[in-house]
Structures are given as structure tokens and as C-alpha cells.
Design a protein around this motif. Sequence first.
Motif, PDB file in Angstrom:
ATOM      1  N   VAL A 170       0.865  -1.179   0.000  1.00 10.38           N
ATOM      2  CA  VAL A 170       0.000   0.000   0.000  1.00 10.38           C
ATOM      3  C   VAL A 170       0.902   1.230   0.000  1.00 10.38           C
ATOM      4  N   PRO A 171       1.048   1.924  -1.130  1.00 13.33           N
ATOM      5  CA  PRO A 171       2.053   2.981  -1.263  1.00 13.33           C
ATOM      6  C   PRO A 171       1.959   4.133  -0.255  1.00 13.33           C
ATOM      7  N   ARG A 172       0.768   4.616   0.064  1.00 11.42           N
ATOM      8  CA  ARG A 172       0.670   5.783   0.932  1.00 11.42           C
ATOM      9  C   ARG A 172       0.080   5.464   2.298  1.00 11.42           C
ATOM     10  N   ALA A 173       0.215   4.224   2.726  1.00 12.25           N
ATOM     11  CA  ALA A 173      -0.243   3.804   4.049  1.00 12.25           C
ATOM     12  C   ALA A 173       0.568   2.570   4.439  1.00 12.25           C
ATOM     13  N   ARG A 174       0.329   2.076   5.626  1.00  9.37           N
ATOM     14  CA  ARG A 174       1.045   0.895   6.099  1.00  9.37           C
ATOM     15  C   ARG A 174       0.589  -0.336   5.316  1.00  9.37           C
ATOM     16  N   ASP A 175       1.538  -1.190   4.910  1.00 10.78           N
ATOM     17  CA  ASP A 175       1.198  -2.432   4.219  1.00 10.78           C
ATOM     18  C   ASP A 175       0.321  -3.279   5.125  1.00 10.78           C
ATOM     19  N   LEU A 176      -0.481  -4.158   4.512  1.00 11.48           N
ATOM     20  CA  LEU A 176      -1.342  -5.005   5.334  1.00 11.48           C
ATOM     21  C   LEU A 176      -1.247  -6.453   4.899  1.00 11.48           C
ATOM     22  N   VAL A 177      -1.770  -7.333   5.745  1.00 17.34           N
ATOM     23  CA  VAL A 177      -1.742  -8.775   5.511  1.00 17.34           C
ATOM     24  C   VAL A 177      -3.179  -9.269   5.418  1.00 17.34           C
ATOM     25  N   GLU A 178      -3.426 -10.176   4.468  1.00 15.64           N
ATOM     26  CA  GLU A 178      -4.747 -10.766   4.235  1.00 15.64           C
ATOM     27  C   GLU A 178      -4.660 -12.267   4.493  1.00 15.64           C
ATOM     28  N   LEU A 179      -5.595 -12.796   5.250  1.00 14.46           N
ATOM     29  CA  LEU A 179      -5.712 -14.233   5.493  1.00 14.46           C
ATOM     30  C   LEU A 179      -7.125 -14.627   5.105  1.00 14.46           C
ATOM     31  N   GLY A 180      -7.265 -15.674   4.274  1.00 10.54           N
ATOM     32  CA  GLY A 180      -8.601 -16.017   3.835  1.00 10.54           C
ATOM     33  C   GLY A 180      -8.791 -17.465   3.456  1.00 10.54           C
ATOM     34  N   TYR A 181     -10.063 -17.826   3.324  1.00  9.40           N
ATOM     35  CA  TYR A 181     -10.469 -19.153   2.885  1.00  9.40           C
ATOM     36  C   TYR A 181     -11.557 -18.993   1.823  1.00  9.40           C
ATOM     37  N   SER A 182     -11.489 -19.805   0.767  1.00  6.51           N
ATOM     38  CA  SER A 182     -12.510 -19.797  -0.275  1.00  6.51           C
ATOM     39  C   SER A 182     -12.796 -21.204  -0.764  1.00  6.51           C
ATOM     40  N   PRO A 183     -14.065 -21.601  -0.799  1.00  5.66           N
ATOM     41  CA  PRO A 183     -14.443 -22.803  -1.541  1.00  5.66           C
ATOM     42  C   PRO A 183     -14.614 -22.389  -2.998  1.00  5.66           C
ATOM     43  N   VAL A 184     -13.989 -23.069  -3.908  1.00  2.00           N
ATOM     44  CA  VAL A 184     -13.982 -22.671  -5.317  1.00  2.00           C
ATOM     45  C   VAL A 184     -14.683 -23.747  -6.149  1.00  2.00           C
ATOM     46  N   LEU A 185     -15.714 -23.328  -6.900  1.00  4.47           N
ATOM     47  CA  LEU A 185     -16.354 -24.223  -7.867  1.00  4.47           C
ATOM     48  C   LEU A 185     -15.658 -24.022  -9.203  1.00  4.47           C
ATOM     49  N   ARG A 186     -15.243 -25.123  -9.791  1.00  2.00           N
ATOM     50  CA  ARG A 186     -14.463 -25.057 -11.035  1.00  2.00           C
ATOM     51  C   ARG A 186     -15.110 -25.959 -12.080  1.00  2.00           C
ATOM     52  N   LEU A 187     -15.552 -25.363 -13.195  1.00  2.00           N
ATOM     53  CA  LEU A 187     -16.136 -26.092 -14.308  1.00  2.00           C
ATOM     54  C   LEU A 187     -15.017 -26.385 -15.298  1.00  2.00           C
ATOM     55  N   GLU A 188     -14.696 -27.676 -15.474  1.00  2.00           N
ATOM     56  CA  GLU A 188     -13.528 -28.092 -16.256  1.00  2.00           C
ATOM     57  C   GLU A 188     -13.940 -28.810 -17.535  1.00  2.00           C
ATOM     58  N   ARG A 189     -13.107 -28.616 -18.552  1.00  2.00           N
ATOM     59  CA  ARG A 189     -13.248 -29.384 -19.794  1.00  2.00           C
ATOM     60  C   ARG A 189     -11.885 -29.947 -20.169  1.00  2.00           C
ATOM     61  N   PRO A 190     -11.703 -31.268 -20.082  1.00  3.82           N
ATOM     62  CA  PRO A 190     -10.442 -31.879 -20.508  1.00  3.82           C
ATOM     63  C   PRO A 190     -10.213 -31.667 -22.001  1.00  3.82           C
ATOM     64  N   LEU A 191      -8.956 -31.422 -22.375  1.00  2.34           N
ATOM     65  CA  LEU A 191      -8.566 -31.183 -23.767  1.00  2.34           C
ATOM     66  C   LEU A 191      -7.504 -32.183 -24.189  1.00  2.34           C
ATOM     67  N   SER A 192      -7.260 -32.300 -25.446  1.00  2.00           N
ATOM     68  CA  SER A 192      -6.190 -33.088 -26.072  1.00  2.00           C
ATOM     69  C   SER A 192      -5.875 -34.391 -25.351  1.00  2.00           C
ATOM     70  N   GLY A 193      -6.843 -35.256 -25.330  1.00  2.00           N
ATOM     71  CA  GLY A 193      -6.618 -36.582 -24.760  1.00  2.00           C
ATOM     72  C   GLY A 193      -6.502 -36.600 -23.244  1.00  2.00           C
ATOM     73  N   GLY A 194      -6.972 -35.564 -22.583  1.00  2.00           N
ATOM     74  CA  GLY A 194      -6.957 -35.547 -21.128  1.00  2.00           C
ATOM     75  C   GLY A 194      -5.666 -35.068 -20.494  1.00  2.00           C
ATOM     76  N   THR A 195      -4.680 -34.642 -21.300  1.00  2.00           N
ATOM     77  CA  THR A 195      -3.414 -34.181 -20.712  1.00  2.00           C
ATOM     78  C   THR A 195      -3.460 -32.714 -20.300  1.00  2.00           C
ATOM     79  N   SER A 196      -4.511 -31.993 -20.715  1.00  2.00           N
ATOM     80  CA  SER A 196      -4.666 -30.617 -20.260  1.00  2.00           C
ATOM     81  C   SER A 196      -6.149 -30.334 -20.056  1.00  2.00           C
ATOM     82  N   VAL A 197      -6.434 -29.294 -19.285  1.00  2.00           N
ATOM     83  CA  VAL A 197      -7.804 -28.968 -18.910  1.00  2.00           C
ATOM     84  C   VAL A 197      -7.982 -27.456 -18.991  1.00  2.00           C
ATOM     85  N   PHE A 198      -9.067 -27.023 -19.656  1.00  2.00           N
ATOM     86  CA  PHE A 198      -9.485 -25.624 -19.610  1.00  2.00           C
ATOM     87  C   PHE A 198     -10.556 -25.527 -18.533  1.00  2.00           C
ATOM     88  N   PHE A 199     -10.606 -24.410 -17.791  1.00  2.00           N
ATOM     89  CA  PHE A 199     -11.620 -24.277 -16.747  1.00  2.00           C
ATOM     90  C   PHE A 199     -12.034 -22.826 -16.554  1.00  2.00           C
TER      91      PHE A 199
END
Length: 185
Positions: free
Chosen positions: A81-110
Motif C-alpha cells: 500500500v504505497p501511501r499507508a502501512r502495508d497489510l496482511v490478508e488471510l482467507g479461505y474460499s471454496p472454489v467451484l471449477r467447471l472443467e473441460r479436458p482437452l487433447s486426450g486428457g493431458t490438459s484442462v481448460f476451466f
Amino acid sequence: MRPLSSQPPLLCAAVLAGLLGASAPAAAEGLDLALTTAVGSADHVRKHGIVLGWTRPRPLWQGEQWRLMLRHEAELAAWSVPRARDLVELGYSPVLRLERPLSGGTSVFFVEGSIGARLLSHTRVSAERRLSTAFQFADMLGLGWQWGRHGHSTLGLRLQHISNLGIKRPNPGIEFVQVYYRYRF
């Protein structure tokens, strides 16, 4: 001693792993570690973080070409934070991820989305701007690509909004554009 926000990212990773690593479910596909960097929409705020994550081994839903996965992510980030004291963030997130396997399953777009909780070390982000509470929510939308043997590497882009959802006024919030690289062990 330097404040935590100026410590090297590996120290942050060690702290996060120690606090949260033991709580990862044994059934998860394995722990992964991500390095993140983000640019804020206000007051030239930047943040760098470490995310410890794990993915539920089976999809929540499986279609012919797409599947829905559930991830858990614990984040420790240092805000510059350039014009104030730096800060620290602590967090938790449940993430829903919609995936599509590509090229024979060796890579995934999501595409992914989440609403998580954050705790900030303090609320000032500039001489003129303050978030009204240290407790915040983090909404996120993103996309990415996973590749490598057993999907060990991931590169992603996220848009994140942090605000207190109107718990206290004013509720200015802040948006981040975040890039991350994740490696699964």
C-alpha cells in the motif's frame, strides 16, 4: 524484526502450511501451492500471496465433456500500500471449477468462481481511503489452463472483489486482477 508483510513469500508459505496443511482432507487429490500477484483498482495497491489448496477427488457433477469440481483454498497475502502501512490478508474460499479436458486428457481448460471470507490486518489502503471493517468477503471469477502429467501445473487469471457486503458503511471495497501459477504435489 520486519513486519510479516515484508517477509519473503517462502516464509509465508511455511506459516500457511503449518496452520492449514494438517487440516486438508486425506481424500483430496493432493495439496497444491500457488503463487499469486494482483493489481488493485484503487490507490496503486498490489498484493502478492501464497495459496494452499486441495481438490475434492471426485467431481460434484460429470457430463460428457465438462465436469464440476470443488476446491478449497487458504490464502495468505501481503498488500503493498504505497501511501499507508502495508497489510496482511488471510482467507479461505471454496472454489467451484467447471472443467473441460482437452487433447486426450493431458490438459484442462476451466472457469471458476467463489465467495470466500477474508481477514485483514488493518483497513487503511491510502491516506484518504479506508475499508470499514477488517472482516471482508472475496468474490472471484476466473479462468485458466491446467497441464502436465496428472495436471501438476496450472496458470490462471482471476477478477476478485473484496468488500464487507454492507456489514458497515461506507463499503468502498476494492477490485483486483490476479494472475497465479499453481503446482500440485
